[in-house]
Design a protein around this motif. Structure first.
Motif, PDB file in Angstrom:
ATOM      1  N   ARG A 133       1.042   9.046  11.500  1.00 60.56           N
ATOM      2  CA  ARG A 133      -0.552   9.540  11.094  1.00 60.56           C
ATOM      3  C   ARG A 133      -0.448  11.326  10.840  1.00 60.56           C
ATOM      4  NH1 ARG A 133      -4.631   6.210  14.694  1.00 60.56           N
ATOM      5  NH2 ARG A 133      -3.811   4.174  14.281  1.00 60.56           N
TER       6      ARG A 133
ATOM      7  N   LEU B  48      -4.741  12.886   1.241  1.00 60.42           N
ATOM      8  CA  LEU B  48      -5.447  12.021   1.901  1.00 60.42           C
ATOM      9  C   LEU B  48      -5.908  10.748   1.740  1.00 60.42           C
ATOM     10  CD1 LEU B  48      -8.592  14.848   2.105  1.00 60.42           C
ATOM     11  CD2 LEU B  48      -7.184  14.243   4.047  1.00 60.42           C
ATOM     12  N   ALA B  49      -5.836  10.421   0.326  1.00 62.77           N
ATOM     13  CA  ALA B  49      -6.007   9.213  -0.143  1.00 62.77           C
ATOM     14  C   ALA B  49      -4.953   8.187   0.329  1.00 62.77           C
ATOM     15  CB  ALA B  49      -6.099   9.069  -1.551  1.00 62.77           C
ATOM     16  N   ARG B  50      -3.537   8.757   0.370  1.00 61.19           N
ATOM     17  CA  ARG B  50      -2.456   8.019   1.116  1.00 61.19           C
ATOM     18  C   ARG B  50      -2.691   7.667   2.319  1.00 61.19           C
ATOM     19  NH1 ARG B  50       0.985  10.991  -1.362  1.00 61.19           N
ATOM     20  NH2 ARG B  50       1.436  12.510   0.218  1.00 61.19           N
ATOM     21  N   ARG B  51      -3.140   8.642   3.001  1.00 59.69           N
ATOM     22  CA  ARG B  51      -3.113   8.651   4.647  1.00 59.69           C
ATOM     23  C   ARG B  51      -4.333   7.439   4.872  1.00 59.69           C
ATOM     24  NH1 ARG B  51      -4.670  13.073   8.816  1.00 59.69           N
ATOM     25  NH2 ARG B  51      -6.506  13.225   7.517  1.00 59.69           N
ATOM     26  N   GLU B  52      -5.389   7.431   3.926  1.00 61.10           N
ATOM     27  CA  GLU B  52      -6.461   6.321   4.318  1.00 61.10           C
ATOM     28  C   GLU B  52      -6.052   5.024   3.974  1.00 61.10           C
ATOM     29  OE1 GLU B  52      -9.520   4.782   5.321  1.00 61.10           O
ATOM     30  OE2 GLU B  52      -9.303   6.671   5.973  1.00 61.10           O
ATOM     31  N   ARG B  53      -5.306   4.947   2.775  1.00 59.80           N
ATOM     32  CA  ARG B  53      -4.627   3.605   2.438  1.00 59.80           C
ATOM     33  C   ARG B  53      -3.788   3.026   3.695  1.00 59.80           C
ATOM     34  NH1 ARG B  53      -4.259   5.822  -2.549  1.00 59.80           N
ATOM     35  NH2 ARG B  53      -2.040   6.386  -2.240  1.00 59.80           N
ATOM     36  N   GLU B  54      -2.910   3.828   4.218  1.00 70.49           N
ATOM     37  CA  GLU B  54      -2.196   3.603   5.197  1.00 70.49           C
ATOM     38  C   GLU B  54      -2.828   3.154   6.453  1.00 70.49           C
ATOM     39  OE1 GLU B  54       0.530   6.779   5.629  1.00 70.49           O
ATOM     40  OE2 GLU B  54       1.457   6.391   3.898  1.00 70.49           O
ATOM     41  N   ALA B  55      -4.057   3.947   6.569  1.00 71.69           N
ATOM     42  CA  ALA B  55      -4.819   3.473   8.056  1.00 71.69           C
ATOM     43  C   ALA B  55      -5.515   2.021   7.625  1.00 71.69           C
ATOM     44  CB  ALA B  55      -5.879   4.538   8.334  1.00 71.69           C
ATOM     45  N   ALA B  56      -5.966   1.959   6.547  1.00 71.34           N
ATOM     46  CA  ALA B  56      -6.376   0.556   6.052  1.00 71.34           C
ATOM     47  C   ALA B  56      -5.540  -0.556   6.269  1.00 71.34           C
ATOM     48  CB  ALA B  56      -7.021   0.757   4.901  1.00 71.34           C
TER      49      ALA B  56
ATOM     50  N   ARG C 160      -5.125  -1.171  10.047  1.00 71.90           N
ATOM     51  CA  ARG C 160      -6.078  -1.962  10.656  1.00 71.90           C
ATOM     52  C   ARG C 160      -6.087  -3.373  10.208  1.00 71.90           C
ATOM     53  NH1 ARG C 160      -9.136   2.651   9.207  1.00 71.90           N
ATOM     54  NH2 ARG C 160      -9.680   1.852   7.100  1.00 71.90           N
TER      55      ARG C 160
ATOM     56  N   ASP D 289     -10.227  -0.748  18.337  1.00 71.68           N
ATOM     57  CA  ASP D 289      -9.353   0.294  17.910  1.00 71.68           C
ATOM     58  C   ASP D 289      -9.001   1.155  18.971  1.00 71.68           C
ATOM     59  OD1 ASP D 289      -8.027   2.272  16.578  1.00 71.68           O
ATOM     60  OD2 ASP D 289      -9.902   3.345  15.724  1.00 71.68           O
TER      61      ASP D 289
END
Lengths: 69, 224
Positions: free
Chosen positions: B119, B135-143, B146, B171
């Protein structure tokens, strides 16, 4: 204590803190509890987990015995 | 001074003997509203520390030796016995339901970590488009993480089948892909332990940490 045992112990502590501070029955929602020194647990967990990869992947952590958790 | 509450159980369950709780306060049993309560006569709880968390948990664990109580969250304190009685009576039905669900059962925890997951913070010193893309890449990876965590939890639940009375997924934070709690009947705990240790072989690349048995902190309605 080796790094694996230290990691297991830290995970157990984080699981304990999660349970006692974030779960369990709340009869009084207006009680505000501040936390002293507990954030450190999460920081230490993060640091320890960053070493997980080095411990090898084909060796699942055994269940602790009664009273270890 | 007041009453600090650790847990509640069915009336008539054995009282602890010589038990010490938070900050060394003696633990007593009290029967109120048809329940047996484990309490300390003390002032309001001080800020939580690891030592106080351990002391609270130690009392709940002692109470769990023979029966399964409902653990309280740290800090539940009442100025008077009548205030405590009123709070219990307000929630009598919910408490009874929760006690029935956890009866003769214990909780086990499973924390699943993906060692490959990183992360990382967005790159420093960049601005505009590159920053937003990071930021968008990090959010995609987080999704994706999950979703993978949910899939692992479902697969584990199916693998364990009838050995698990109930499962809750949360979580876990701190680089955890998913954290799972299982409610297991006391008579099934041996079989559960043996069975779950076979599961990690099915999920290459992930690390599994198993803890328990615990009192059922995760299987009570928070506002019971």
């Amino acid at each position: 204590m080796n790094s694996r045992a230290a990691l297991d112990e830290r995970v157990s502590l984080v699981e304990l803190v999660d349970r006692v501070l974030d779960r369990g029955v709340v009869l009084r929602g207006d009680v505000t509890i501040s936390v002293a020194g507990v954030d450190l647990v999460y920081l230490q967990l993060h640091l320890l987990l960053s070493g997980v990869e080095a411990l090898g992947r084909k060796d699942p952590t055994p269940l602790p015995g009664p009273g270890d958790a | 001074m007041g009453l600090y509450l650790y847990c509640v159980g069915p009336a008539g369950t054995p009282a602890p003997d010589g038990l010490e709780g938070v900050d060394g306060h003696a633990v007593d049993c009290l029967d109120l509203a048809g329940l047996r309560l484990w309490v300390s006569d003390m002032g309001p709880a001080e800020p939580a520390t690891v030592e106080r968390v351990r002391a609270h948990a130690g009392v709940v664990e002692a109470a769990s030796a023979r029966i399964t109580p409902l653990p309280m969250r740290y800090g539940q304190w009442f100025e008077t016995e009548s205030a405590l009685r009123a709070a219990l009576e307000d929630r009598r039905e919910e408490l009874a339901r929760s006690l029935a669900q956890v009866r003769d059962a214990l909780e086990f925890g499973v924390r699943v970590v993906d060692p490959e997951a990183r992360r990382d913070a967005p790159p420093d010193g960049t601005s505009g488009r590159a920053y937003l893309e990071a930021l968008a890449r990090r959010e995609r990876e987080a999704a994706k993480a999950r979703e993978r965590g949910q899939r692992v939890a479902e697969a584990l639940g199916a693998f364990l089948g009838g050995l698990v009375r109930a499962q809750r997924v949360r979580d876990g934070g701190a680089d955890t892909l998913v954290a799972i709690d299982h409610l297991v009947a006391r008579h099934d705990t041996g079989n559960y332990r043996r069975r779950i240790e076979e599961f990690p072989e099915r999920e290459a690349g992930l690390r599994f940490f198993f803890t328990g048995p615990w009192p059922p902190y995760g299987f009570v309605d928070e506002e019971a």
